[in-house]
Write a protein that holds these residues in place. Structure first.
Motif, PDB file in Angstrom:
ATOM      1  N   LYS A  37      -4.354   1.397   5.663  1.00 24.02           N
ATOM      2  CA  LYS A  37      -4.262   1.307   4.212  1.00 24.02           C
ATOM      3  C   LYS A  37      -5.483   1.923   3.547  1.00 24.02           C
ATOM      4  CE  LYS A  37      -1.203  -2.710   3.953  1.00 24.02           C
ATOM      5  NZ  LYS A  37      -0.987  -4.034   3.342  1.00 24.02           N
ATOM      6  N   THR A  39      -7.766   1.976  -0.119  1.00 26.80           N
ATOM      7  CA  THR A  39      -8.056   1.194  -1.310  1.00 26.80           C
ATOM      8  C   THR A  39      -8.290   2.120  -2.490  1.00 26.80           C
ATOM      9  OG1 THR A  39      -9.011  -0.638  -0.057  1.00 26.80           O
ATOM     10  CG2 THR A  39      -9.617  -0.471  -2.381  1.00 26.80           C
ATOM     11  N   ARG A  83      -7.324  -2.241  -4.826  1.00 26.80           N
ATOM     12  CA  ARG A  83      -6.304  -2.846  -3.962  1.00 26.80           C
ATOM     13  C   ARG A  83      -5.922  -1.881  -2.846  1.00 26.80           C
ATOM     14  NH1 ARG A  83      -0.475  -1.816  -6.495  1.00 26.80           N
ATOM     15  NH2 ARG A  83      -0.927  -0.113  -7.937  1.00 26.80           N
ATOM     16  N   PRO A  84      -5.776  -2.394  -1.625  1.00 30.25           N
ATOM     17  CA  PRO A  84      -5.362  -1.544  -0.498  1.00 30.25           C
ATOM     18  C   PRO A  84      -3.846  -1.354  -0.480  1.00 30.25           C
ATOM     19  CG  PRO A  84      -5.872  -3.758   0.264  1.00 30.25           C
ATOM     20  CD  PRO A  84      -6.148  -3.744  -1.200  1.00 30.25           C
ATOM     21  N   ARG A  85      -3.422  -0.132  -0.177  1.00 29.83           N
ATOM     22  CA  ARG A  85      -1.995   0.169  -0.099  1.00 29.83           C
ATOM     23  C   ARG A  85      -1.736   1.154   1.027  1.00 29.83           C
ATOM     24  NH1 ARG A  85      -0.293   2.354  -5.807  1.00 29.83           N
ATOM     25  NH2 ARG A  85      -2.431   3.094  -5.798  1.00 29.83           N
ATOM     26  N   GLY A  86      -0.538   1.096   1.586  1.00 28.26           N
ATOM     27  CA  GLY A  86      -0.119   2.076   2.570  1.00 28.26           C
ATOM     28  C   GLY A  86       0.144   3.416   1.904  1.00 28.26           C
ATOM     29  N   TRP A  87       0.216   4.471   2.734  1.00 28.59           N
ATOM     30  CA  TRP A  87       0.379   5.814   2.171  1.00 28.59           C
ATOM     31  C   TRP A  87       1.692   5.969   1.420  1.00 28.59           C
ATOM     32  CZ3 TRP A  87       3.723  10.011   2.925  1.00 28.59           C
ATOM     33  CH2 TRP A  87       3.309  11.202   2.328  1.00 28.59           C
ATOM     34  N   LEU A 106      -6.434   9.179   5.837  1.00 29.10           N
ATOM     35  CA  LEU A 106      -5.892   8.342   6.911  1.00 29.10           C
ATOM     36  C   LEU A 106      -5.947   9.063   8.247  1.00 29.10           C
ATOM     37  CD1 LEU A 106      -2.797   6.710   5.188  1.00 29.10           C
ATOM     38  CD2 LEU A 106      -4.728   5.481   6.197  1.00 29.10           C
TER      39      LEU A 106
END
Length: 285
Positions: A37, A39, A83-87, A106
């Motif tokens: 993830k 941020t 906030r952390p998020r996936g690609w 990533l």
């Protein structure tokens, strides 16, 4: 990333690079990676180097509209603003070329984590200045960051008399299984992309094709770091042939009229959707 219209790349945008000739500045772009993830700020904007501690270990990614961008690996996103998020979640919200920059972050961080030691003599690898690669200081083994090529293809055939062409869509056994997508697969060593298209289609749905035509490409960060998707279009060699799924990678395959495509299509940021939309648009002209 090549856009659906196939236009030439613009002079600005994202340019990959590994220049460490100057240290990061507080106003440079920052992409903290934790696991799989990234941020960003709460509203989706990229952080700045000055938002993180001064002793952060930064890795160069290139430039975005002329501004240097840096990645860092964190064991936890706690304490980092945002906030952390996936690609996939990030790419669905942000414009290009920011999604490509996020994918590179990533890929670079994951590759550095998994390629720390020499596979020949077990010494610790050292960075090669100006490159996204490493070299063993003991035995000289050169370790570039790998890139895995994959192909996907929009296959069409003539529709019934007076009807638009039909497009073959499939459902995969893994991943987002509810989507109607395109036949796709990785290129094998020693294989051209065009040969991979023919092989994947033959293996997965049992069809033969006329010569495939190149459409465009897209860096992809969901199926693994360092993946490049190459899209093609092709006509079914036998317009009456029906697909037979392999039962392993695919669960279903069906012809759809280009004027009656299902709603469950790949997301708008994906080259799969660009291929589908471009094929449908071409059928209307």
């Amino acid at each position: 990333m090549t856009d659906p219209a196939g236009s030439a790349p613009q002079p600005d945008g994202f340019r990959p690079g590994a220049d460490r000739s100057r240290p990061p500045a507080a106003g440079d772009l920052a992409l903290p990676v934790t696991g799989a993830k990234l941020t960003t700020s709460a509203d989706g904007r990229l952080l700045r180097v000055g938002d993180l501690p001064a002793d952060t270990d930064w890795v160069p990614l290139g430039t975005l509209d002329g501004t240097p961008a840096w990645a860092t690996e964190l064991t936890s996103a706690e304490g980092v603003p945002g906030r952390p998020r996936g690609w996939a979640a990030l790419a669905a919200e942000v414009p290009e070329p920011l999604a490509t920059l996020a994918g590179r972050a990533l890929a670079v961080v994951t590759w550095r984590r998994t390629h720390r030691w020499c596979g020949a003599c077990r010494a610790e690898l050292a960075d090669v200045p100006g490159e996204s690669s490493r070299r063993c200081p003991d035995c000289g083994l050169y370790v570039p960051m790998q890139l895995s090529a994959a192909v996907l293809v929009a296959i069409t055939r003539p529709g019934p008399a007076g009807s638009p062409d039909e497009l073959l869509l499939v459902r995969h056994a893994t991943g987002p299984t509810g989507l109607w997508a395109l036949v796709a697969g990785f290129v094998e060593t020693g294989e051209t992309m065009e040969a991979a298209v023919h092989r994947e289609v033959r293996e997965e749905v049992g069809l033969t094709l006329d010569a495939p035509t190149y459409f465009g490409s897209q860096p992809w960060a969901i199926s693994g770091p360092g993946v490049l998707l190459a899209g093609f279009t092709a006509r079914a060699a036998d317009p009456h042939a029906e697909p037979v799924v392999d039962g392993r990678e695919l669960t279903e395959a069906r012809w759809f009229g280009l004027d009656a495509l299902p709603a469950e299509l790949p997301p708008a940021y994906s080259i799969a959707r660009w291929l589908i939309d471009a094929t449908a648009t071409a059928a209307r002209h």
